[in-house]
Write a protein that holds these residues in place. Structure first.
Motif, PDB file in Angstrom:
ATOM      1  N   HIS A   1      21.419   3.240 -24.758  1.00 25.90           N
ATOM      2  CA  HIS A   1      21.183   1.854 -25.164  1.00 25.90           C
ATOM      3  C   HIS A   1      19.737   1.570 -25.583  1.00 25.90           C
ATOM      4  O   HIS A   1      19.501   0.912 -26.581  1.00 25.90           O
ATOM      5  CB  HIS A   1      21.572   0.901 -24.026  1.00 25.90           C
ATOM      6  CG  HIS A   1      23.033   0.916 -23.739  1.00 25.90           C
ATOM      7  ND1 HIS A   1      23.581   1.778 -22.838  1.00 25.90           N
ATOM      8  CD2 HIS A   1      24.048   0.198 -24.266  1.00 25.90           C
ATOM      9  CE1 HIS A   1      24.892   1.581 -22.801  1.00 25.90           C
ATOM     10  NE2 HIS A   1      25.205   0.634 -23.654  1.00 25.90           N
TER      11      HIS A   1
ATOM     12  N   LYS B   1      18.932   2.553 -29.956  1.00 29.58           N
ATOM     13  CA  LYS B   1      18.786   1.346 -30.781  1.00 29.58           C
ATOM     14  C   LYS B   1      17.562   1.453 -31.700  1.00 29.58           C
ATOM     15  O   LYS B   1      17.690   1.301 -32.911  1.00 29.58           O
ATOM     16  CB  LYS B   1      18.708   0.098 -29.910  1.00 29.58           C
ATOM     17  CG  LYS B   1      18.560  -1.173 -30.713  1.00 29.58           C
ATOM     18  CD  LYS B   1      18.402  -2.379 -29.830  1.00 29.58           C
ATOM     19  CE  LYS B   1      18.087  -3.594 -30.682  1.00 29.58           C
ATOM     20  NZ  LYS B   1      17.448  -4.641 -29.943  1.00 29.58           N
TER      21      LYS B   1
ATOM     22  N   ASN C   1      17.363   1.945 -35.808  1.00 31.72           N
ATOM     23  CA  ASN C   1      16.515   1.089 -36.664  1.00 31.72           C
ATOM     24  C   ASN C   1      15.635   1.938 -37.589  1.00 31.72           C
ATOM     25  O   ASN C   1      15.460   1.611 -38.768  1.00 31.72           O
ATOM     26  CB  ASN C   1      15.646   0.163 -35.819  1.00 31.72           C
ATOM     27  CG  ASN C   1      16.457  -0.932 -35.141  1.00 31.72           C
ATOM     28  OD1 ASN C   1      17.592  -1.200 -35.512  1.00 31.72           O
ATOM     29  ND2 ASN C   1      15.872  -1.548 -34.141  1.00 31.72           N
TER      30      ASN C   1
END
Length: 196
Positions: free
Chosen positions: A144, A148, A152
Motif C-alpha cells: 500500500h 502507490k 505514480n
C-alpha cells in the motif's frame, strides 16, 4: 493408586516429566525427584507442603477449578497450563494432565498430575506470533505505501514522454518505466511472500 505408582516408578529418573500427587488436604502426597529439583528451592522437599507454594498466585484458582473437574468426572484426564516459580524471581510455564484417584472404598484420595516444562515452546510461539505481525506490517507497507508512489512514478514517466516529444527524453522515460516496472515486480514478489 497402584497404576499411579507404576507411572511414578517408570518416570522416577525422568529429567523431562514431573509427577506429583495432591492429597485431599491440598498438600503434596507425592513429588518426583525432578519436580523437587526444579521447584523446591529450600534444598528439602515439597512433600507435605501446600500445592500453592510453587504456583503463580493467579494460577491457584486454575488448579482448584481443574481439581473439581477431576472429582466430578472420575477416570477422565483434565489439562492445565500453569506458571511455576523458577527460583530466580520469575516463572516457567508448565503443562499438566490431572486425574482424581480414589481409595479402595471409592472415597476421593487426591489428584495425580503429570507435567512438563513448556517455557521454550511458549517463548518460541510468542516470537513467531511477533514475527508474523511484523511480516503483516511489512506486507501492508509494501503493498500500500510503497506501490502507490511507485505507480505514480510509472505514470509520470509516461506523461513526460508524451509531453516532451524528444528522442532523448523518450529513451530516458523508457528506461525509467522499465526500472520502475522491475522494482514494482520485486515489491509484489516480496508482498506475496509475506502473505503466504
Amino acid at each position: 493408586m497402584v497404576r499411579y505408582q507404576q507411572i511414578n516408578e517408570f518416570l522416577k529418573d525422568s529429567s523431562f516429566f514431573y509427577t506429583i500427587a495432591i492429597g485431599m488436604d491440598s498438600c503434596y502426597s507425592y513429588v518426583s525427584k525432578n519436580y523437587d529439583r526444579n521447584f523446591d528451592f529450600t534444598n528439602g522437599t515439597l512433600l507435605g507442603k501446600h500445592f500453592s507454594i510453587t504456583l503463580h498466585p493467579a494460577d491457584i484458582v486454575i488448579c482448584e477449578q481443574v481439581g473439581m473437574q477431576c472429582f466430578t468426572a472420575p477416570g477422565q484426564l483434565f489439562s492445565a497450563t500453569l506458571r511455576k516459580h523458577d527460583g530466580r524471581g520469575g516463572f516457567v510455564t508448565t503443562q499438566w494432565e490431572m486425574q482424581a484417584f480414589f481409595d479402595a472404598q471409592g472415597q476421593p484420595e487426591g489428584i495425580f498430575c503429570i507435567g512438563y516444562n513448556i517455557t521454550e515452546f511458549v517463548d518460541t510461539r510468542s516470537k513467531l506470533d511477533s514475527a508474523h505481525t511484523q511480516l503483516d506490517e511489512i506486507g501492508f507497507i509494501q503493498s500500500h505505501l510503497v506501490r502507490k508512489p511507485l505507480a505514480n512514478i510509472i505514470g509520470l514517466a509516461g506523461l513526460i514522454a508524451e509531453e516532451l516529444a524528444d528522442k532523448k527524453v523518450d529513451q530516458l522515460c523508457t528506461m525509467l518505466k522499465n526500472s520502475t516496472a522491475e522494482l514494482d515486480q520485486i515489491v509484489k514478489d516480496i508482498s506475496d511472500k509475506t502473505n503466504e
